[in-house]
Design an enzyme around this catalytic site. Structure first.
Site, mmCIF file in Angstrom:
data_model
loop_
_atom_site.group_PDB
_atom_site.id
_atom_site.type_symbol
_atom_site.label_atom_id
_atom_site.label_comp_id
_atom_site.label_asym_id
_atom_site.label_seq_id
_atom_site.Cartn_x
_atom_site.Cartn_y
_atom_site.Cartn_z
ATOM 1 N N GLU A 166 -1.918 4.782 7.024
ATOM 2 C CA GLU A 166 -0.900 5.372 6.611
ATOM 3 C C GLU A 166 -1.336 6.797 5.728
ATOM 4 O OE1 GLU A 166 2.512 4.854 6.177
ATOM 5 O OE2 GLU A 166 2.249 6.823 5.532
ATOM 6 N N HIS A 172 -4.967 0.139 10.376
ATOM 7 C CA HIS A 172 -3.690 0.879 10.012
ATOM 8 C C HIS A 172 -4.138 2.113 9.167
ATOM 9 C CE1 HIS A 172 -0.191 1.246 7.282
ATOM 10 N NE2 HIS A 172 0.327 1.459 8.339
ATOM 11 N N GLU A 218 15.117 7.028 11.653
ATOM 12 C CA GLU A 218 15.558 5.734 11.616
ATOM 13 C C GLU A 218 17.000 5.557 10.881
ATOM 14 O OE1 GLU A 218 12.586 3.880 9.223
ATOM 15 O OE2 GLU A 218 10.959 4.807 10.324
ATOM 16 N N GLU A 254 12.195 -3.656 9.939
ATOM 17 C CA GLU A 254 11.854 -3.825 8.598
ATOM 18 C C GLU A 254 13.057 -3.463 7.618
ATOM 19 O OE1 GLU A 254 8.814 -0.776 9.153
ATOM 20 O OE2 GLU A 254 10.188 0.883 8.153
HETATM 21 C C1 NOJ Z 1 6.665 2.533 7.387
HETATM 22 C C2 NOJ Z 1 6.465 1.721 8.565
HETATM 23 O O1 NOJ Z 1 7.359 1.917 9.372
HETATM 24 C C3 NOJ Z 1 6.106 0.273 8.302
HETATM 25 O O2 NOJ Z 1 5.806 -0.226 9.228
HETATM 26 C C4 NOJ Z 1 4.678 0.248 7.384
HETATM 27 O O3 NOJ Z 1 4.670 -0.904 6.993
HETATM 28 C C5 NOJ Z 1 4.990 1.095 6.223
HETATM 29 N N1 NOJ Z 1 5.369 2.461 6.704
HETATM 30 C C6 NOJ Z 1 3.783 1.327 5.366
HETATM 31 O O4 NOJ Z 1 2.787 2.224 6.069
#
Ligand code: NOJ
Length: 664
Positions: free
Chosen positions: A373, A371, A169, A469
């Protein structure tokens, strides 16, 4: 006597050339790949394009803990063949891809007795090579480095990001070749004579991702290392059991930017699809309970501002239904967001009714994008993949966004770089397991894509980019205007990108120093310029309704294509793409520019002759500017044919989008 020795010399020379040097040309004869063994038995290759040497004799081979396999080889023989095939993509930038190349395999025997083949492929738009070891006495290798290098013959300009850029990134920068310190693969090279090169790898499997650095006149390979139990870098890069092939090392080499963008070498170097029935794999546009967390008006964790509540998701699902958006993502629906350490992938927060929402989604015909994570705990995720995917599939969820927020991930082999061999193995296992449950993957914090989606088309998109983001919270103020005009020629050449276009509301009261550096029309242009078969429209429903007429383009634009082409562009300045919707005669054109306003000139020669089309053009207003008037736009309608040329002014940080549909 003299003439005898002369003849002998010629015979020896011919024999030496036959036994130590061999070459292939591309099918059109423009590209020439030569292979030789030096006197020390070191394998080398060179490449010429249109008679000009582009890559001079460059080293090949592997350095291994067991033995150095960069010299002491003899050539046992070589084979060559011609290949031509056209295959159909499950989804993609075009429906049909042609794979045409000449291949040469050189069979080498090392002084240790080990046998190694190097396979070269010469395409009309580039070349590739890889090492392979067939079944033999040698049973395993610990690779400590790859000798593969690219000895470009001039001081070109290279676009890259540093190799330890977290999750890739970063902002891509341009520097002279000789100034390249260790950078991530891929790199995009502007050749001195006006051509382009894209150096990357294809079919990365059970092997560390490559990085590149410049030393002693060549761009060289630095494989991502293993880490020891203290997370320190080890000399070991890859542990391989014989037989195995390495990933392909590939270079796209073209005279023009449109040809560079059109190259499909990377996909062609990956094996064909391994999923028999792909009918469940569907390109989709999606919205999500997401941007709110990034602009900090919502939270992932439960509480007064919790985003993923049943009521909020119902609102999103109904909005998606009303506006023809295929799916809705929800982040923060499951336990674990308080510390990001112990995520539970099958237990919702109490204010999320999974049964109700999955039933509602089914009734509305809108998909839920799950999702997961992991917070970088890949090991925990991997150990529970089956039960996690069974749970999602049982709730009708067939697409999951995965996440690995942690610079170093905890793999089943301990803490490792995500792009090291252990990380690469993990991502692969996720994709293969997900396929069993008919689940598609949108992989965030991934390893850089290398075309695996040809084999596993349920790997639909990946992040690996400084995405939208960053415009919500980055301390440097957000992505500069130039950023989006670099990505189509760098990161996105490696594969689909989940950049998340489509912000419609640029003020961010929570973090006022940060903003989106674009006009609203630039955001529309991204939907055509940035390819992703899972394409997110990332803003909030209420923001879209502030500009409902412009949102119409997002509702309409497809994310799966029959044909795609770069109309015009310059890396870091602007780009204009035209794409034909899959199995339709509809064309969509998008343009984006950096901080410089400029005129886009778009000849419509891609349209069918003799047909009339209706045009809806979304363009920057005359006084639009990303900083002062980002919302100024005009929507114009008209009729066009293939002999028309559009001339559209793009504002600073601006762009445009056009929908061109055949008239009956
Ligand atoms: C980083 C990801 O790029 C983003 O899209 C996500 O909202 C956050 N992590 C939380 O998982």
């Amino acid at each position: 006597m003299k003439s005898y020795s002369y003849i002998l010399f010629i015979l020896l020379f011919v024999f030496a050339s036959c036994s130590h040097q061999t070459e292939i040309t591309s099918p059109d004869g423009s590209l020439f790949v030569s292979f030789r063994l030096t006197d020390a038995g070191a394998p080398e290759y060179a490449v010429a394009l249109d008679g000009e040497t582009v890559i001079d004799w460059s080293a090949l081979g592997l350095k291994c803990a067991e033995q150095d396999m960069t010299a002491n080889f003899v050539l046992q023989g070589s084979d060559s063949r011609f290949h031509q095939e056209t295959w159909e993509t499950v989804w993609g930038e075009e429906r049909e891809i042609t794979d045409t190349y000449k291949e040469m395999v050189v069979h080498l025997r090392h002084s240790s007795g080990a046998e190694m083949d190097i396979t070269f492929r010469a395409f009309n738009d580039g070349f590739a090579f890889r090492y392979s070891f067939s079944e033999q006495e040698l049973k395993s290798l610990t690779i400590t480095e790859e000798a593969s290098e690219y000895r470009f013959t001039a001081e070109h300009q290279v676009w890259s990001i540093p190799w330890r850029t977290e999750y890739y990134e970063g902002l891509w920068t341009k520097a002279p070749l000789s100034a390249i310190d260790t950078v991530c693969s891929p790199v995009t090279i502007e050749l001195q004579n006006g051509g382009y090169a894209f150096v990357h790898e294809a079919s990365l499997r059970d092997y560390p991702a490559q990085n590149l650095y410049y030393a002693d006149g060549a761009l060289r390979t630095y494989l991502t290392p293993w880490l020891d139990e203290h997370a320190h870098i080890m000399p070991d890069k890859a542990y391989k059991n014989v037989p195995f092939p390495s990933p392909w090392r590939m270079v796209i080499l073209t005279r023009t930017l449109p040809e560079l963008v059109a190259s499909r070498i990377m996909l062609n170097l990956n094996p064909p699809c391994r999923i028999d029935d792909t009918s469940w794999i569907k390109p989709m546009k999606f919205m999500g309970i997401w941007w709110g967390m990034h602009i900090k008006t919502m939270t992932w964790e439960a509480g007064p501002k919790h985003g993923a509540t049943t009521a909020n998701m119902e609102r999103y699902l109904r909005f998606a239904k009303e506006h023809g958006i295929d799916a809705v993502l929800a982040e923060g629906w499951n336990l674990g967001w308080e510390d990001w350490k112990h995520f539970d992938f099958t237990t919702p927060y109490p204010d999320w009714d999974m049964d109700y929402l999955s039933k509602l989604a089914g009734e509305l015909g809108v998909q839920i994008v799950g999702h997961n994570e992991t917070g970088g705990n890949a090991a925990d995720y991997e150990c529970n993949l089956d039960s996690i995917y069974r749970y999602h599939a049982a709730h009708g969820i067939h697409a999951i966004k995965t996440g690995y927020v942690s610079p170093i991930v905890r793999t089943v082999n301990g803490l490792q770089f995500n792009k090291g061999q252990a990380g690469v193995r993990h991502y692969r296992k996720v994709i293969e397991t997900a396929a069993k449950y008919h689940i598609c993957i949108d992989n965030h914090e991934p390893v850089m894509p290398t075309g695996l989606q040809r084999t596993w088309p349920n790997l639909m998109t990946q992040e690996g980019v400084r995405g939208q983001e960053w415009n919500a919270w980055s301390v440097d103020g957000g992505n500069p205007c130039e950023h989006v005009t670099v990505l189509p020629f760098t990161r996105i050449l490696a594969g689909p990108v989940d950049f998340t276009p489509g912000v419609f509301h640029f003020e961010n009261p929570v973090i006022p120093t940060t903003r989106v550096h674009s006009t609203l029309m630039n955001q529309l242009g991204l939907f055509v310029c940035f390819y992703s078969p899972l394409q997110m429209a990332c803003d909030l429903p209420e923001h879209y309704m502030e500009h409902a007429d412009a949102f119409r383009f997002i509702e309409q634009v497809p994310c799966d294509w029959e044909h795609s082409l770069l109309v015009d562009g310059k890396i870091g300045d602007f780009c204009i793409f035209a794409r034909q919707g899959r199995a339709t005669d509809d064309w969509y054109i998008g343009g984006i520019t950096d901080e410089q306003p400029r005129e886009a000139v778009v000849p419509l020669s891609m349209l069918d002759q003799g047909k009339k089309y209706s045009l809806t053009l979304y363009r920057d207003g005359d006084d639009a500017d990303w900083l002062t008037r980002p919302y100024a736009y005009n929507i114009e309608k008209g009729e066009v044919t293939c002999s028309d040329t559009l001339r559209i002014r793009m504002a600073a940080g601006g762009g445009f989008a056009a929908a061109i549909l055949p008239k009956n």
